[in-house]
Motif scaffolding. Sequence first.
Motif, short mmCIF file in Angstrom:
data_model
loop_
_atom_site.label_atom_id
_atom_site.label_comp_id
_atom_site.label_asym_id
_atom_site.label_seq_id
_atom_site.Cartn_x
_atom_site.Cartn_y
_atom_site.Cartn_z
N MET A 102 0.76 -1.19 0.02
CA MET A 102 0.18 -0.18 0.31
C MET A 102 0.72 1.18 -0.44
O MET A 102 -0.11 2.65 -0.32
CB MET A 102 -0.90 -0.30 1.69
N LYS A 103 2.40 0.85 0.25
CA LYS A 103 2.58 2.01 0.16
C LYS A 103 2.74 3.10 -0.88
O LYS A 103 2.53 4.69 -0.59
CB LYS A 103 4.24 2.25 0.04
N HIS A 104 2.76 2.51 -2.40
CA HIS A 104 2.61 3.74 -3.50
C HIS A 104 1.43 4.23 -3.76
O HIS A 104 0.93 4.82 -3.91
CB HIS A 104 2.77 2.85 -4.69
N LEU A 106 -0.65 4.68 -0.92
CA LEU A 106 -0.62 6.15 0.58
C LEU A 106 0.20 7.61 -0.27
O LEU A 106 0.18 8.16 -0.09
CB LEU A 106 -0.05 5.48 1.94
N LEU A 107 0.92 6.79 -1.05
CA LEU A 107 2.21 7.84 -1.50
C LEU A 107 0.41 8.71 -2.91
O LEU A 107 0.76 10.26 -2.33
CB LEU A 107 3.12 8.22 -2.28
N PHE A 108 -0.09 8.35 -3.11
CA PHE A 108 -1.21 9.26 -4.66
C PHE A 108 -1.82 9.48 -3.43
O PHE A 108 -1.72 10.70 -4.30
CB PHE A 108 -1.71 7.42 -5.28
N ASP A 109 -2.36 9.22 -2.61
CA ASP A 109 -3.49 10.05 -1.50
C ASP A 109 -3.12 10.73 -0.85
O ASP A 109 -3.81 11.86 -1.00
CB ASP A 109 -4.15 8.19 -0.50
N PHE A 110 -1.82 10.69 -0.69
CA PHE A 110 -1.42 12.22 -0.09
C PHE A 110 -1.47 13.31 -1.05
O PHE A 110 -1.32 14.58 -0.93
CB PHE A 110 0.11 11.65 0.09
N SER A 111 -0.73 13.02 -1.84
CA SER A 111 -0.69 14.08 -3.19
C SER A 111 -2.09 14.60 -3.72
O SER A 111 -2.43 15.48 -4.05
CB SER A 111 -0.08 13.20 -4.85
N SER A 191 10.99 -2.16 20.46
CA SER A 191 9.89 -0.82 19.84
C SER A 191 10.56 0.18 20.01
O SER A 191 9.66 1.31 20.14
CB SER A 191 9.70 -1.23 20.99
N GLN A 192 11.47 0.55 19.49
CA GLN A 192 12.05 2.18 19.98
C GLN A 192 12.26 2.50 18.82
O GLN A 192 11.91 4.00 18.04
CB GLN A 192 13.13 2.24 20.64
N LYS A 193 11.85 1.54 17.92
CA LYS A 193 12.31 1.84 16.39
C LYS A 193 11.06 2.33 15.76
O LYS A 193 9.90 1.52 15.68
CB LYS A 193 12.96 1.05 15.61
N PRO A 194 10.45 3.49 15.17
CA PRO A 194 9.59 4.14 14.27
C PRO A 194 9.01 2.47 13.75
O PRO A 194 9.35 1.26 12.75
CB PRO A 194 9.72 5.16 13.44
N LEU A 195 7.82 2.39 13.93
CA LEU A 195 6.52 1.25 13.00
C LEU A 195 5.25 2.50 12.28
O LEU A 195 4.70 2.34 13.56
CB LEU A 195 6.02 0.71 14.22
N GLY A 196 5.45 2.18 11.67
CA GLY A 196 3.91 2.21 10.90
C GLY A 196 3.60 2.74 9.52
O GLY A 196 4.50 1.71 9.12
N LEU A 197 2.50 2.81 9.46
CA LEU A 197 2.42 2.72 7.52
C LEU A 197 3.23 3.65 6.75
O LEU A 197 3.23 5.01 7.02
CB LEU A 197 1.36 3.15 7.35
N MET A 198 3.84 3.23 5.31
CA MET A 198 4.97 3.91 5.02
C MET A 198 4.04 4.40 3.57
O MET A 198 3.46 4.49 2.87
CB MET A 198 5.70 3.61 4.63
N ILE A 199 3.92 6.67 2.86
CA ILE A 199 3.76 7.35 1.90
C ILE A 199 5.05 7.33 1.10
O ILE A 199 5.25 8.13 0.56
CB ILE A 199 3.62 8.62 2.91
#
Length: 227
Positions: A102-104, A106-111, A191-199
């Motif tokens: 889904m990262k691509h 999410l990038l399209f949704d962001f733009s 757990s200190q490393k960022p964990l989330g959805l990528m744009i």
Amino acid sequence: MVKVWIPFLDPEKHYIVANLYYSFMTTVLGIIEIALDCMILYPIVYFIFRINMLKYVLQNPEEFVEDKRMQSKEYKFHELMVKCISEHQSIIRTIQDFNNMMKHYLLFDFSLHALQISGVFFFIAKNMLNSNNFLNYVYALSLLIQLFILYWYGQKLLDENESISNAIYMSKWYCEDIKSQRLILLLMQRSQKPLGLMIGPIGIVQLEKFLMILKTVYTIFTVYSNM
């Protein structure tokens, strides 16, 4: 009023039909947009739920250690920590797989949202004295709220993963054996490393990126205004 092309009809002569068609198409597009946002929002809520369950286990390990006569308390706690690490790794892999798919998008949704919101504000600025501007304000506000909810949940996913360390700290980890404490330390570090959805290449879905969209909207709006 935005002009809409209607097949086989003249909107000037069939005003009621034209407005019904416009309302219908707007509703359909709105439903599609909400469905697409839910497609992203539901997995985020699911990931947050799994992390919260993991945090509860880490904060209250005594409730999940089974009473086995042939095993010591240290062994049972160590076994529980191994299962917690395995669950955390499973969550990480699931989010990574979701990002790969889904990262691509999410990038399209962001733009798209940046262009869409800037276009609405540009239309409002060019028609300040138009009596129909109230609906445009409502539409712009709904876009911002819709976008804020998505990025707020993205921020919550980041915060929940980082707060795993706090959940561990609130437990009686200091009473456990050295071997188990090393596993706890390993989990805290991961757990200190960022964990989330990528744009795409932009970064992780979080409130910081929501502010970036607003800055992008302002930039696009300024360019439009100078044209």
